[in-house]
Write a protein that holds these residues in place. Structure first.
Motif: not given
Length: 241
Positions: A46, A49, A53-54, A59
Motif C-alpha cells: 500500500s 500504491m 497513485d500520485k 496510468d
C-alpha cells in the motif's frame, strides 16, 4: 508509463522465521504474503500504491504473481498489450527516506530525451562483506552499467553498487523480454526467474544507467521485517513522491 509490482515470492525464509519465533510476537503474520505485511500504518504494498497513485505519468499498475518474476512480467505485457515504458519493483522492497519516486522518474525522462533506448535502475553502496548477497553493478564515468556480477566475492570486483529490484525499462527494451525468455527456455528456473538476470542480459544490448539511493529494506526474513517496520514507525513517513 505502466508500473508492475512483482509479488510472486513465497516468503519461505520469512515464514520459517515466523514459525520459529520464540517471542510469539509475530505468529499472527504467518502465511501473510510479504507485500501484505503491515509496515508502519499500512501494508507494504500500500505504500507503493499510494505513491504510484500520485504520479500522473503512471496510468496503470499491475500486481503479478506466480510463474516466476520474468515470466509473470511477460504475461502482463502480452495479456494487457503493453507498449509503453514499464516501472518494475519488488513487492517486498521499500527504500530509505532519501528515495523520491518523482526524482527517479525525472532522471529517466532526462535519459530518454537524449536516447530513447535508455533504461534506469537503482543502486546503493553495500559493505565489502555484503557483495556475496547481491547483484553488483559496475559503471563507467557516466553511470552507465558496464557489468553485472551476481553475488561476487569482494575480491572479484571493485564495485560496491548493489542493485535492488527497481527497474525502469523503456518501451524499446520491453520487447526484448520475450527474446530473453526464448533464449533461456532450456535454462534452470532460477536463471529464468530472477529479475536481475534480465538486467544482466540486457545491459549489453540497451543502455542502462544507475540512480543512486542510500539504501533499501528487503523483507526477506524476520530481522529485516522488524528493521523495516521499526524504521517506518519511527519516522512516520510515507514513500517520498
Amino acid at each position: 508509463m505502466k508500473a508492475v509490482i512483482l509479488a510472486a515470492g513465497y516468503g519461505t525464509r520469512l515464514n520459517r522465521d515466523l514459525q520459529n519465533d520464540s517471542s510469539g510476537c509475530f505468529k499472527h503474520l504467518c502465511g501473510i504474503p510479504k507485500p501484505l505485511l503491515p509496515v508502519g500504518n499500512k501494508a507494504l504494498i500500500s505504500h507503493w500504491m499510494a505513491a504510484l497513485d500520485k504520479i500522473d505519468s503512471i496510468d496503470e499498475v499491475y500486481v503479478i504473481e506466480r510463474l516466476g518474476a520474468i515470466a509473470c512480467l511477460q504475461l502482463a505485457i502480452t495479456q494487457f498489450n503493453i507498449n509503453d515504458h514499464v516501472l518494475i519493483l519488488g513487492g517486498d522492497t521499500l527504500f530509505y527516506e532519501d528515495f523520491s519516486l518523482s526524482v527517479v522518474l525525472a532522471r529517466f525522462a532526462e535519459l530518454q530525451s537524449t536516447n530513447c533506448d535508455s533504461n534506469l535502475v537503482l543502486s546503493y553502496f553495500c559493505k565489502d562483506e555484503e557483495t556475496t548477497k547481491f547483484g553488483i553493478l559496475e559503471t563507467d564515468e557516466n553511470f552507465q552499467v558496464t557489468a553485472f556480477k551476481e553475488k561476487p566475492r569482494s575480491t572479484e570486483t571493485t564495485s560496491r553498487r548493489a542493485c535492488p529490484c527497481f527497474y525502469i525499462y523503456s518501451k524499446n527494451t520491453i520487447p526484448l523480454i520475450a527474446k530473453f525468455l526464448q533464449e533461456k527456455q532450456n535454462s534452470t528456473l532460477e536463471e529464468k526467474d530472477a529479475p536481475g538476470n534480465f538486467l544482466r542480459w540486457v545491459y549489453s544490448r540497451k543502455p542502462v544507467f544507475v540512480h543512486q539511493v542510500r539504501g533499501r529494506f528487503d523483507v526477506g526474513n524476520l530481522p529485516a521485517y522488524i528493521d523495516c517496520t521499526t524504521y517506518f514507525q519511527k519516522h512516520r513517513k510515507e514513500l517520498l513522491i
